[in-house]
Design a protein around this motif. Structure first.
Motif, PDB file in Angstrom:
ATOM      1  N   ASP A  51       0.869  -1.174   0.000  1.00  0.00           N
ATOM      2  CA  ASP A  51       0.000   0.000   0.000  1.00  0.00           C
ATOM      3  C   ASP A  51       0.909   1.228   0.000  1.00  0.00           C
ATOM      4  O   ASP A  51       1.509   1.566   1.013  1.00  0.00           O
ATOM      5  CB  ASP A  51      -0.875  -0.091   1.267  1.00  0.00           C
ATOM      6  N   ASP A 210      -5.099  -1.611   4.306  1.00  0.00           N
ATOM      7  CA  ASP A 210      -5.957  -1.060   5.367  1.00  0.00           C
ATOM      8  C   ASP A 210      -7.267  -0.487   4.822  1.00  0.00           C
ATOM      9  O   ASP A 210      -8.172  -0.176   5.594  1.00  0.00           O
ATOM     10  CB  ASP A 210      -5.204  -0.013   6.200  1.00  0.00           C
ATOM     11  N   GLY A 211      -7.389  -0.391   3.497  1.00  0.00           N
ATOM     12  CA  GLY A 211      -8.670   0.026   2.918  1.00  0.00           C
ATOM     13  C   GLY A 211      -9.769  -0.986   3.237  1.00  0.00           C
ATOM     14  O   GLY A 211     -10.949  -0.640   3.277  1.00  0.00           O
ATOM     15  N   ASP A 249     -10.610   4.355   0.968  1.00  0.00           N
ATOM     16  CA  ASP A 249      -9.223   4.132   0.546  1.00  0.00           C
ATOM     17  C   ASP A 249      -9.196   2.973  -0.448  1.00  0.00           C
ATOM     18  O   ASP A 249     -10.193   2.272  -0.613  1.00  0.00           O
ATOM     19  CB  ASP A 249      -8.393   3.784   1.794  1.00  0.00           C
TER      20      ASP A 249
END
Ligand code: CA
Length: 261
Positions: A51, A210-211, A249
Motif C-alpha cells: 500500500d 488497510d482500505g 481508501d
C-alpha cells in the motif's frame, strides 16, 4: 521419480478496488511455483500486498517496486536454497524485504521523492505459512470457527495500544491510525517482522491493505469469507462490503484457501 509431491493445493482469489480514491496506489501479486530439483518437487505460493504513499504517482511506484523486487529476490533465493527449513524460509523472506527497502530508499534519493509503502508477503510451503510484514497491511488466518490476525500494525496508534495508552477500539478512529512508524523506502534500516504459522485443513490466509480493515471489522471479514462460494467470490464480496461501508481508501485483498486435493 518425483517424490514429496505435496498432496495439498490452494485456490486463490484477489481483488483490487480504488474505492472513492481517484487513483490506486496498492499493488498485489500472487505466484504459484513448482520448484523441481533432483527428485523432489516443492510447491510454493508467494503472495504480496503493498500500500504505497508519497504524492503524485509515487505511491503506486513504491508499492509496485517493493512487490516486484521482493518477489524477484525471494525466487532467486528459493532456487538457490540448500535446505528446506523454516529458518531458511524466514531469513529468505526477511532478506528479500530488506533489499526491497534499499531499492525504494535509493530511488527516493535519486528522484528526490519521499515515497514509501507497506508490504506484507506470505510464502506458503505445503501447510506452512511464512510471513514478513512492514507497515499496516495485514495477514490473517481464518478457519470455520474464527479469524486470527498474524501481523502487528506498524502505526503510531498501534504503538499506543501496545503501550496501554489507548484501547484497540480507540485506535480504529485515532488521528495516528494512518501514521506509519515504519515503511518500505522511508529509512535506510528497517525492522521486518516475520511469522511462521500452520495452515489448518480447509483454512484460509488473507492478505489485505488497510482500505479493507478500516471499513470492516474482523468478524465481518470472517462472516463474508465463510459465506462465499469461492476465494474469488469472497474477495469480490469483501471489496463490495468495504466500498459500501465508505470505501475511503484503496481496497486490496488476496485470499488463499488450502484444501486437500
Ligand atoms: Ca491505504
Amino acid at each position: 521419480m518425483m517424490q514429496q509431491v505435496l498432496d495439498r493445493q490452494f485456490t486463490v482469489g484477489w481483488s483490487i478496488e480504488k474505492g472513492r480514491r481517484r487513483t490506486n496506489e496498492d499493488s498485489v501479486a500472487a505466484i504459484n511455483l513448482d520448484l523441481i530439483s533432483g527428485d523432489t518437487v516443492r510447491t510454493l505460493g508467494i503472495f504480496a500486498v503493498a500500500d504505497g504513499m508519497g504524492g503524485g504517482d509515487h505511491g503506486e511506484i513504491a508499492s509496485r517496486v517493493a512487490v516486484n523486487s521482493t518477489i524477484r529476490g525471494l525466487i532467486e533465493q528459493l532456487t538457490d536454497m540448500q535446505e528446506d527449513t523454516a529458518k531458511v524460509y524466514l531469513q529468505g523472506l526477511e532478506r528479500a524485504v530488506q533489499v526491497a527497502n534499499q531499492i525504494v530508499y535509493s530511488q527516493n534519493s535519486e528522484i528526490d521523492s519521499e515515497m514509501g509503502t507497506t508490504l506484507v508477503v506470505a510464502l506458503v510451503v505445503g501447510n506452512q505459512v511464512y510471513i514478513a510484514n512492514v507497515g499496516d497491511s495485514r495477514a490473517y488466518l481464518l478457519t470455520n470457527i474464527g479469524i486470527t490476525r498474524i501481523t502487528q500494525d506498524h502505526t503510531l496508534a498501534a504503538a499506543l495500544v501496545r503501550q496501554g495508552t489507548i484501547s484497540a477500539a480507540q485506535a480504529r478512529n485515532h488521528p495516528f491510525r494512518n501514521i506509519l512508524s515504519q515503511g518500505i523506502g522511508l529509512s535506510k534500516s528497517l525492522e521486518v517482522d516475520t511469522f511462521r504459522r500452520e495452515f489448518e485443513d480447509d483454512g484460509y490466509l488473507l492478505l489485505c491493505s488497510d482500505g479493507l480493515t478500516a471499513e470492516l471489522k474482523d468478524a465481518q471479514i470472517h462472516n463474508i469469507v465463510l459465506s462465499a462460494r469461492s476465494p474469488q467470490h469472497a474477495c469480490d464480496l469483501l471489496a463490495e462490503a468495504a466500498n459500501r461501508a465508505g470505501g475511503r481508501d484503496n481496497i486490496s485483498v488476496i485470499l488463499i484457501h488450502l484444501r486437500r486435493s
